[in-house]
Each structure stands twice: as structure tokens, then as C-alpha cells.
Design an enzyme around this catalytic site. Sequence first.
Site, PDB file in Angstrom:
ATOM      1  N   ASP A 335     177.937  25.740  49.747  1.00 18.67           N
ATOM      2  CA  ASP A 335     178.234  27.091  49.289  1.00 18.67           C
ATOM      3  C   ASP A 335     177.168  28.040  49.865  1.00 18.67           C
ATOM      4  O   ASP A 335     176.963  28.046  51.071  1.00 18.67           O
ATOM      5  CB  ASP A 335     178.298  27.088  47.751  1.00 18.67           C
ATOM      6  N   TYR A 466     174.641  37.683  46.475  1.00 20.08           N
ATOM      7  CA  TYR A 466     175.854  38.353  46.960  1.00 20.08           C
ATOM      8  C   TYR A 466     175.613  39.823  47.306  1.00 20.08           C
ATOM      9  O   TYR A 466     176.500  40.470  47.878  1.00 20.08           O
ATOM     10  CB  TYR A 466     176.949  38.296  45.887  1.00 20.08           C
ATOM     11  N   HIS A 524     186.088  22.514  45.523  1.00 24.81           N
ATOM     12  CA  HIS A 524     184.876  23.210  45.942  1.00 24.81           C
ATOM     13  C   HIS A 524     183.604  22.440  45.612  1.00 24.81           C
ATOM     14  O   HIS A 524     182.633  22.495  46.367  1.00 24.81           O
ATOM     15  CB  HIS A 524     184.825  24.591  45.280  1.00 24.81           C
TER      16      HIS A 524
END
Length: 555
Positions: A335, A466, A524
Amino acid sequence: MALRAAVFDLDGVLALPSITTSWARAEEKLALPRGFLNEAFKKGGQDGSVARVMTGEITFSQWVPFMEEDCRKCAEDSGIRLPENFSVKHIFDKALSEKKINYPMLQAALTLKKKGFSTCILTNNWLDDSAQRGSRAQLMCELRPHFDFLIESCRVGMAKPDPQIYKLMLDTLKAEPNEVVFLDDVGTHLKPVRDLGMATILVRDTDTALRELEKVTGVQLLQTPALPPTSCDPSALSHGYVLIKPGVRLHFVEMGSGPAVCLCHGFPESWFSWRYQIPALAQAGFRVLAVDMKGYGESSAPPEIEEYSLEVLCKDMVTFLNKLGLSQAVFIGHDWGGVLVWNMALFYPERVRAVASLNTPFMPSNPNVSPMEIIKANPVFDYQLYFQEPGVAEAELEQNLDRTFKNFFRAHDETFLTTNRVRELGGLFVGTPEEPSLSRLVTEEDIQFYVQQFKKSGFRGPLNWYRNMERNWQWGCKGSGRKILIPALMVTAENDLVLHPKMSKHMENWIPHLKRGHIKDCGHWTQIDKPAELNRILIEWLETDARNPLVDSKL
């Protein structure tokens, strides 16, 4: 009374080939009579050199001359001449180098342990100061974590078949004789066990022994699904802290010795997300460093957004290596950790021995297109836009941490979440259960570990990863046109709905030496969804592409 403890011999039971099998091979190669070495070994006797080495009175190297002399006497008694190249040391070195874990037997022990049995290894062993001592140490390090107890003759001063060692075993297990089953490949070791009232199994071959073990325990041991790899107990690991700069430290856990492998997790995770990989990679001969990334767990979580730009994060990792005295490490990320390790390979290739990413492809910055344009054009990334405003996502994710992690950590066919229309709906968890069920991927204890970690760190730091899209793009553009030339691995997961395998389609254009692994029926959370498959892919790649070359000191 029902059985509740299982005791396993090492040689010939948990580890193969047995020493007698290795002796038979040596006898054939040296044209010696079958059983010659066993007869010579018996000459040492329970009152002679064998007893002394097995009880730790002398070391293996001290014992070898006694065995050499016993072999010479056996040869004289049999009227044969020993070959010129005959060497007890070489025979034993060869035997130890060939020894491997008997995984079906180990799985049986693990299955019994999972069913509530206490498990123990009871082995006649010597103090190994031979050239192959590392092989024995590695074998014991791999086996020991799977058993409740280990009793080695050389450590306790008594050896099989002395009844006292079996009484010690019962005391250690806190069990009555009729509660114990004992497996050994030497018949004379089993007689005192039976005399004490224990169940015994003479191991001639693994399948037959397991059928007998099934019968006496009532537990199915053959044709059972493979158990997941061993997980980590956070309290049993070595924890370390590296000061990156005043007020900022990185926490990591460490296991193993060998070339350094740095594991970098993603959002919203922890070093604990690698719990199934850490023991496996350590046992494969690597020094594993699983890091709490900045903003997470016991690492520092500075509030400033710019602290989480890729440029700063990569500099932090270089400092991390410097402080640990590591010139290079293998970097493996998942990730956001995958984004980080690709950037380490791009901007600090001299510090990266090899690089691997799970799920996250390498996507070079395009000087002509900003990342925000790409994200806004792809509905599946709408959640990233929701994460941009400080304080908004934090409030939702921190409101009920138990619910948060039970929502996040789910298999692909269990998920409640959608990553598109998050802003329109007003949150990531809108429409999901207030009390989500527990996914098959995790235990309640796993969830509570994450809950406790995020009570410390909160979500501001993790979400700040982010919030550096523009900074990351500008920095990434400085590497525009570069290729990653170091050994690299891309592992894709078939059912990752956000980081879909097709996103990695053109990576070979930028990474010419790229190798690939693909895991079917995996979502994921690759490390916990398919840990055995992932471990196999990583270890095979590490063995071929990531072993450190010899480095000469420059001093």
C-alpha cells in the site's frame, strides 16, 4: 484419562534424514559393511564417550576422536580396512548439512497444539562446536517457537533412555504418564516410556506414525489443510527505536540474522501487519526490520502535513539505515509502504539492495499531469479526496476504533466499504454496520492490537500521507525518465479492488529487471489474506535476487 500432551524426538521424527539413514549412505559410499557406524557408536556405550557427549560433559569435537578410535576397533574386529579418506567429522558434517524439518510431522504437532495439547521436543543432543553448528542452530531456531517446551540431553545432564529424563519431561509438562504420547525412532528409547505408563509410537515412516498418532489422540492429522504460517507475539519480540531527528523517532521490531529486510506497511496499519512474514523471513536467513511508519503506533506522529511527504519519508528511512549502521537493505512495502519503497529505489538506489511491492505498482510522475487530475478522473479514488481536509476523516475513523478496523480488515468477498462516492455519501463508513462482524482474516486479539496502537497515534499522521499529493508529484518529477535498475519484485493480488493488477501492466518499461508474483483469490490485505503464498513468493525471490554480495571494508 485423555491424552493432553505430545512429545516428539528430533532426529528421525521432526528432522530428516535420521542419523542412521545418513550413516547408511556413508557406509555405502565408503564401501563399509551396513550397520558398521551404528556398531561403532554403540561401543561408546551408555557409560562411555557417547554418554559423556550426550549429557554435555564433553563437546562434539572432543568426542570425535573417541568415535574415530571406536571405528578403528570395529574395523579390526571385523577384519576390514578403513578407507584412507575415512573421517567421522566429515560423515557427521554431511549428515547435519542434509537435515531438514519434517513438515508433515511439524504440522501434526501444530495441529495438536491448536487442539489444546501441550507439545515438547525431547532430544539427545550434543554441544555442537563443529563446522556445521550453524545448521543445527538454524534448525533449532526454526522448530523451537512451535513447541511449548524443549528438553536437550546436553543441557539437563541426562539422556535417553535414562528414566530420569522422562520423569523430568513429565514434571516439565505437569502431566501424568497416561496423559502423554511419545514419538521416537529408536526402540530402546521407548521401553522406559512404556514402563512409566505413557503411550508410545515407534517412528519408522512419517505416514504410518501419523496414522497411529491420529488413532491415539482422536485428532485428524493426515490430509488436513495446511495451517497458516506462525504469527508474531508482540510481547516476545525485540523492539527498537531510532531517533531520526529531535522529536521524531521510528519504532521497529526485529528478528533474525543475515541480510537486512525492511518491511514498510500501508494505511491504516502497523508493523503488526507483517506478523506472518516476520518469522518466515527470519527463518529463511534474513534480518527482518518491521517498521511502524511515521505517524503510526510507537513511532512519532508529528502533526505537520509536510512531515509525511515522500521526500521527507525517504530521508527518514536513509537516516534509519545510517543509525543502524546498514549500508543497504532490501525494502518490501505494501500500500503506501509500496509507494515509499519504489521512491527509495528511484532516489536512493545505492541504499536499496532490492525492492519489492505488494499490490502497489510503480507509477512514475508525469510532469504534464498532476496527481489530483488522475485521482479526480478515477471514481475508485474518491476516498482520497475525502481524506484531504484535515480533521474530517479523523473524526469518523477515530469515533469507534473497534468498528473502524473491523470495517477495514476484511476479505474481498466480505467487504462493506466502497471507495467511490465517499464525499457524496458523507463518509467512508456510511451505510456500514455499527457493530461489524469479525472477518475470517483476523482474530479479536488482532483487532484489539490495532485499537490500542491507534489510541496512541490517532489518524492524523496516517491521513497526512494522503495530503502531500502536490509535493510528492513535484519531487517525483525530478526523477522523470529514470529507470529502476536494481532487483525488483511486483506482487499483485487478484481481488484488490483499488490497486488492481492491471495497474501494474507497463512496469517493465521502467523496471527492466522486474520479477512478478501473482496471488489468486486475494484482496487488499495480502500479508494476512494469503500469508503462506506470499511468504513463498518473497522467500524464493529473496534467495535468488536479494542475498547481499560480499562487501570489502574500505578502512
